[in-house]
Design a protein around this motif. Structure first.
Motif, PDB file in Angstrom:
ATOM      1  N   PHE A 468       0.834  -1.191   0.000  1.00  0.00           N
ATOM      2  CA  PHE A 468       0.000   0.000   0.000  1.00  0.00           C
ATOM      3  C   PHE A 468       0.874   1.248   0.000  1.00  0.00           C
ATOM      4  O   PHE A 468       2.082   1.188   0.264  1.00  0.00           O
ATOM      5  CB  PHE A 468      -0.910   0.024   1.236  1.00  0.00           C
ATOM      6  N   ARG A 469       0.259   2.368  -0.307  1.00  0.00           N
ATOM      7  CA  ARG A 469       0.867   3.687  -0.121  1.00  0.00           C
ATOM      8  C   ARG A 469       0.149   4.342   1.051  1.00  0.00           C
ATOM      9  O   ARG A 469      -1.068   4.467   1.043  1.00  0.00           O
ATOM     10  CB  ARG A 469       0.739   4.539  -1.384  1.00  0.00           C
ATOM     11  N   ASP A 471      -0.236   7.346   2.128  1.00  0.00           N
ATOM     12  CA  ASP A 471      -1.061   8.531   1.904  1.00  0.00           C
ATOM     13  C   ASP A 471      -2.288   8.250   1.049  1.00  0.00           C
ATOM     14  O   ASP A 471      -3.102   9.149   0.811  1.00  0.00           O
ATOM     15  CB  ASP A 471      -0.240   9.662   1.295  1.00  0.00           C
ATOM     16  N   GLU A 472      -2.455   7.003   0.586  1.00  0.00           N
ATOM     17  CA  GLU A 472      -3.639   6.642  -0.184  1.00  0.00           C
ATOM     18  C   GLU A 472      -4.644   5.824   0.618  1.00  0.00           C
ATOM     19  O   GLU A 472      -5.741   5.538   0.131  1.00  0.00           O
ATOM     20  CB  GLU A 472      -3.237   5.859  -1.447  1.00  0.00           C
ATOM     21  N   GLU A 474      -7.574   4.927   3.110  1.00  0.00           N
ATOM     22  CA  GLU A 474      -8.803   5.643   3.438  1.00  0.00           C
ATOM     23  C   GLU A 474      -9.585   4.878   4.501  1.00  0.00           C
ATOM     24  O   GLU A 474      -9.950   3.723   4.294  1.00  0.00           O
ATOM     25  CB  GLU A 474      -9.696   5.795   2.189  1.00  0.00           C
ATOM     26  N   GLY A 488      -7.648   1.833  -0.341  1.00  0.00           N
ATOM     27  CA  GLY A 488      -6.242   2.136  -0.526  1.00  0.00           C
ATOM     28  C   GLY A 488      -5.292   0.979  -0.366  1.00  0.00           C
ATOM     29  O   GLY A 488      -4.106   1.103  -0.703  1.00  0.00           O
ATOM     30  N   GLN A 490      -3.688  -1.857  -1.779  1.00  0.00           N
ATOM     31  CA  GLN A 490      -3.598  -2.250  -3.183  1.00  0.00           C
ATOM     32  C   GLN A 490      -3.486  -3.757  -3.387  1.00  0.00           C
ATOM     33  O   GLN A 490      -4.102  -4.318  -4.284  1.00  0.00           O
ATOM     34  CB  GLN A 490      -2.404  -1.549  -3.838  1.00  0.00           C
TER      35      GLN A 490
END
Length: 516
Positions: A468-469, A471-472, A474, A488, A490
């Motif tokens: 995951f990132r 800042d993405e 949620e 978010g 992934q």
């Protein structure tokens, strides 16, 4: 031994001067920043997966084939999260909910049930059922003290005689032999609340003999009975007298009477640790709790004999004053009638409304409204806002504190605990560093529960991995919409299979039964 040797030989053949060459893989993840679950800062590495296992962590050179390559530059790779306290037994046994999507979308790859002293029994039958039918996450169980007590003594406020205690001990032993991770108690709830400490110690000794831990919703997190600090001490005494490692579930300071006591709770736990005890805890990062209306408001003595006996007491005029006074005091402890939000009931007209609002609509006192509701249904639940941010943060920073959702419907913690901790407390508020947020959701939990070969990004371990990132991510669940899936995450891999691929559920049911 053959499995270990095979993995060692394969890995040895792969690695030359820290680089990986010549290998057929199922999945190759390239260039991710790897947080390995050990509370160490992340490092950019490649990770290879084959036959459900991590077969290397390092730098991959050209010259091998992978069925799937994931270019992960700029992404975080971590062990799949492990939730030590959930209530998903019903979900995992339901054909439409066994994917456990609420957890997968947060990056949780292993869930533990049977908490609060209540859960399936026999343990082995339930674990075998889940693995046979297919589940989305790995899953393990505690053997519940309340379940065992109910099987032997019913819902009665009685102490077991010698023969009954031996029967209870044999049931705990059976659960442990079938793979339970330890003994759980819910001493706040009936029938666990009727047990004396000596009974719990006797059963904890059995679980300890089988290598288990003691997981507890302790007798009082507030000022209902013996009080928060005395309840912490009782729990530690159970550990001292039985020798079993102690794990406090959803540790908190609940209610205005005990706000600000987190420092003293931490001091007691650290003193026990300094004396050689193994003591850990989990928490969910929310200011509101959720439990049954009965557990929150009704004096525990009124539950002796179960729901039918409670109904009789509610209609007994000789008990009216005692019951109403007890309920009024418990409502105060929970923050007052405005803070008790009703949910999950057979009475849709009250769902989402506060006890204060319903009492006003019915033109009666809050305790009278409780009487009215309970005469209609025993299934009513309440979300109550009864914790302070300062205590939550204080507990969260402790090196022995891990993440646990206590996941139930009608509360966002089931869908957002892990995401909220990463987004709010790591990214936004910088309460804890990312490496500890990950460690407290993976490696620390695996070590505490004795779960082998999971919780870390290590060669030879099961490929439970997330990408995951930060800042993405949620956290979409809140009190108005508590069942909104997190976003978010992934990629989520369970036993080497992609359950979440580019943010979407694949339909995989790759979970396995986790046994001690």
């Amino acid at each position: 031994m053959r499995k270990i040797l095979k993995t060692f030989m394969a890995v040895s053949a792969l690695v030359i001067s820290g680089e990986v060459i010549g290998q057929d893989l199922d999945i190759l993840i390239k260039g991710a920043k790897v947080y390995d679950g050990t509370n160490s800062p992340g490092k950019v590495k490649d990770v290879g997966v084959r036959d459900g296992q991590i077969v290397f962590v390092g730098k991959a050179k050209a010259g091998f084939a992978a069925s799937r390559e994931i270019e992960a530059e700029g992404m975080i790779l971590a062990p799949g999260f492990i939730d030590p306290h959930t209530h998903v037994e019903g979900d995992l046994s339901h054909p439409d909910r066994r994917s456990n999507l609420a957890y997968l979308m947060q990056g949780v790859t292993t869930v533990i049930g049977g908490n609060d002293g209540s859960g399936p029994f026999p343990i082995g039958e339930k674990l075998d059922e889940w693995e046979k039918n297919g589940i989305g996450t790995n899953a393990g169980l505690f053997v519940g003290h309340g379940t065992v007590r109910r099987l032997v003594l019913g819902n009665k406020d009685v102490a077991p005689d010698e023969n009954q205690l031996e029967e209870m001990k044999s049931l705990v032993a059976k659960g442990m032999e079938e793979g339970a991770l330890g003994l759980s108690t819910g001493l706040f709830y009936s029938p666990g609340s009727f047990a004396e400490k000596s009974e719990v110690v006797a059963l904890a000794k059995v679980a300890h003999q089988h290598g288990g831990i003691y997981d507890t919703h302790m007798r009082d997190e507030s000022s209902y009975s013996i009080g928060l600090l005395s309840s912490v001490e009782e729990t530690l005494e159970i550990g001292r007298e039985s020798g079993i490692p102690i794990h406090f579930s959803h540790l908190k300071a609940l209610g205005a009477d005990v706000w600000g006591m987190s420092d003293e709770v931490i001091r007691k736990i650290e003193e026990a640790q300094d004396a050689g005890m193994e003591v850990t805890a989990n928490q969910y990062p929310y200011e509101a709790s959720r439990t049954s209306l009965i557990a929150a408001v009704v004096p525990r003595w009124a539950e002796d004999g179960g729901y039918e006996a409670l109904l009789e007491r509610l209609q007994d005029p000789n008990l009216l004053d005692t019951l109403s006074e007890g309920m009024t005091e418990n409502i105060r402890r929970r923050g007052g009638p405005s803070s008790l939000i009703l949910s999950d009931s057979k009475m849709p007209e009250i769902d989402g409304k506060s006890l204060e609002k319903m009492a006003a609509e019915w033109q009666m006192e809050p305790w009278e409204a409780v009487f009215k509701i309970l005469k209609e249904s025993s299934a009513v639940r309440v979300v109550s806002f009864n914790m302070q941010e300062e205590d939550i943060v204080n507990f969260m920073r402790q090196p022995w504190m891990m993440t646990g959702s206590d996941g139930v419907v009608a509360h966002p913690r089931k869908y957002g605990s892990f995401t909220k901790k990463l987004v709010e407390y790591t990214l936004e508020k910088n309460v804890i560093p990312l490496e500890f947020a990950i460690h407290s959701s993976s490696g620390l939990t695996a070590e505490t529960l004795g779960i082998k070969d999971r919780g870390f990004v290590k060669e030879g371990y099961y490929a439970d991995l997330i990408l995951f990132r930060l800042d993405e991510l949620e956290n979409n669940a809140d009190y108005d919409n508590p069942s909104a899936l997190s976003g978010g995450m992934q990629y989520v891999m369970v036993n080497g299979k992609l359950a979440i691929d580019e943010g979407e559920y694949t339909g995989e049911l790759a979970g396995k039964a986790i046994k001690k």
